[in-house]
Write an enzyme that holds these catalytic residues in place. Sequence first.
Site, PDB file in Angstrom:
ATOM      1  N   ALA A  23       0.844  -1.208   0.032  1.00  0.00           N
ATOM      2  CA  ALA A  23      -0.070  -0.129   0.045  1.00  0.00           C
ATOM      3  C   ALA A  23       0.763   1.297  -0.037  1.00  0.00           C
ATOM      4  O   ALA A  23       2.059   1.140  -0.247  1.00  0.00           O
ATOM      5  CB  ALA A  23      -0.873   0.066   1.127  1.00  0.00           C
ATOM      6  N   ASN A  24       0.191   2.357  -0.092  1.00  0.00           N
ATOM      7  CA  ASN A  24       1.024   3.689   0.133  1.00  0.00           C
ATOM      8  C   ASN A  24       0.264   4.584   1.027  1.00  0.00           C
ATOM      9  O   ASN A  24      -0.994   4.411   1.210  1.00  0.00           O
ATOM     10  CB  ASN A  24       1.555   4.248  -1.258  1.00  0.00           C
ATOM     11  CG  ASN A  24       0.309   4.653  -2.105  1.00  0.00           C
ATOM     12  OD1 ASN A  24      -0.412   5.610  -1.652  1.00  0.00           O
ATOM     13  ND2 ASN A  24       0.186   3.992  -3.161  1.00  0.00           N
ATOM     14  N   HIS A  25       0.905   5.665   1.376  1.00  0.00           N
ATOM     15  CA  HIS A  25       0.324   6.582   2.272  1.00  0.00           C
ATOM     16  C   HIS A  25      -0.619   7.585   1.748  1.00  0.00           C
ATOM     17  O   HIS A  25      -1.274   8.386   2.621  1.00  0.00           O
ATOM     18  CB  HIS A  25       1.252   7.346   3.143  1.00  0.00           C
ATOM     19  CG  HIS A  25       2.017   6.548   4.100  1.00  0.00           C
ATOM     20  ND1 HIS A  25       1.477   6.034   5.061  1.00  0.00           N
ATOM     21  CD2 HIS A  25       3.545   6.014   4.023  1.00  0.00           C
ATOM     22  CE1 HIS A  25       2.642   5.083   5.666  1.00  0.00           C
ATOM     23  NE2 HIS A  25       3.716   5.259   5.093  1.00  0.00           N
ATOM     24  N   ALA A  54      -2.330   7.596  -6.369  1.00  0.00           N
ATOM     25  CA  ALA A  54      -1.078   7.267  -6.097  1.00  0.00           C
ATOM     26  C   ALA A  54      -0.807   5.534  -6.409  1.00  0.00           C
ATOM     27  O   ALA A  54      -1.136   4.734  -5.570  1.00  0.00           O
ATOM     28  CB  ALA A  54      -0.461   7.422  -4.688  1.00  0.00           C
TER      29      ALA A  54
END
Lengths: 235, 235
Positions: free
Chosen positions: A41-43, A107
């Site tokens: 995942a990413n933030h 993103a």
Amino acid sequence: EILSAIEDYFSTPDEKPLAGVKTLVTAGPTHEALDPVRYIANHSSGKQGYAIAKAMQQLGADVTLVSGPTKLSPPQGVNFISITSAEEMLAACQNAMPSDIAICAAAVADWRVAEPSKQKIKKKNNTEAPTLSFIQNPDILATLSQSGPNRPGLVIGFAAETEHVTENAVSKRERKGCDWILANDVSPATGTFGGDENTLFLIDKNGVNPWHKMTKDAAAKKLSKRIADHLTLNA
Amino acid sequence: EILSAIEDYFSTPDEKPLAGVKTLVTAGPTHEALDPVRYIANHSSGKQGYAIAKAMQQLGADVTLVSGPTKLSPPQGVNFISITSAEEMLAACQNAMPSDIAICAAAVADWRVAEPSKQKIKKKNNTEAPTLSFIQNPDILATLSQSGPNRPGLVIGFAAETEHVTENAVSKRERKGCDWILANDVSPATGTFGGDENTLFLIDKNGVNPWHKMTKDAAAKKLSKRIADHLTLNA
């Protein structure tokens, strides 16, 4: 929300400069499965993309918002499509074509594992760790920017950088073939990921245009206004 | 919550069989950074661990809940410690020692990258993908289960499996050195991760004890009651 509905009701046609303009917005992270329980995942919180979808809709645009997993509620009046992975996001974006405008604020994970394990990967002993082979995900911004009859008249990308922000973004705009790039610094110290404020640079063929630090809502309104002005100038 | 506060107020000492029993509960996933924007996560919602912390507290236990990132609010009356990575969770657990009971419900990431990148890893061209070297994370359940003066009298682990559920869990109990294991099937089709229900197997030195499918709250109460009975029998 009631107040905004009232404002919408009383707004005159002059205040809907994007009426009928078909707009695709992507937002949030993508999640890429490693196995049935683990993922990369990413933030990204999705806040900037959701704010843009809302601002475009409020100027009259016909907005489709394709979003990865976030904690946010979809803005009212947008066509909301929820996806998980980059491949699903690409398919949803292609389904939303033709569009007049595409704004890629998601993103998207750059990589995924080639073959996610069908069963949970087990820990074998105290020293071994699995080797994961990554492959590149589809490049959604580059795909939408490709010339052709379905290419939106205006394709806008985002560049989330932690160093050399504008240099990386100028080169990204050329490499992807998109028209504008909004670049920002997402180093943890900036608080951009997950926060309510953003410091953006708008990059077009003429160069780098720094924006002041502002709320993500204000940045979304500024971008929408700029898009409306651009369409008027090029009409 | 008001009702539960009233219930707490009128409860007699007989209904607090775990009064003064120091209990550590871990819950939720851990996130392991790949770089400043990307991380490895898992689908644990934290619901089962939070429910156990609450059920233990309602039986009078002095509960410390060490939790990874979740969408949940900490139960009232527990000492709540928020962490992100497995290494942070281990440190928080060790700080919570000595404890009488440790219940490890967190889905701790088994691996992390050896050296997270300080800057965002950039996509280089259309074919290359980064090779990430993973190393094993500390094994929190095995660490807490090690014999020694600080070992809790009762250490309970969870086994989240997608196949061979009870076989894997029986072997996990022996390998880790914990006293009980609660095993469940977390295949996506079961809806266990993120859902409100769970089908558990309690595994102790005597064998496998299947529980009916029930809500995570009910499973938490059943476990707490069983712990209270165990402490009474062994007092």
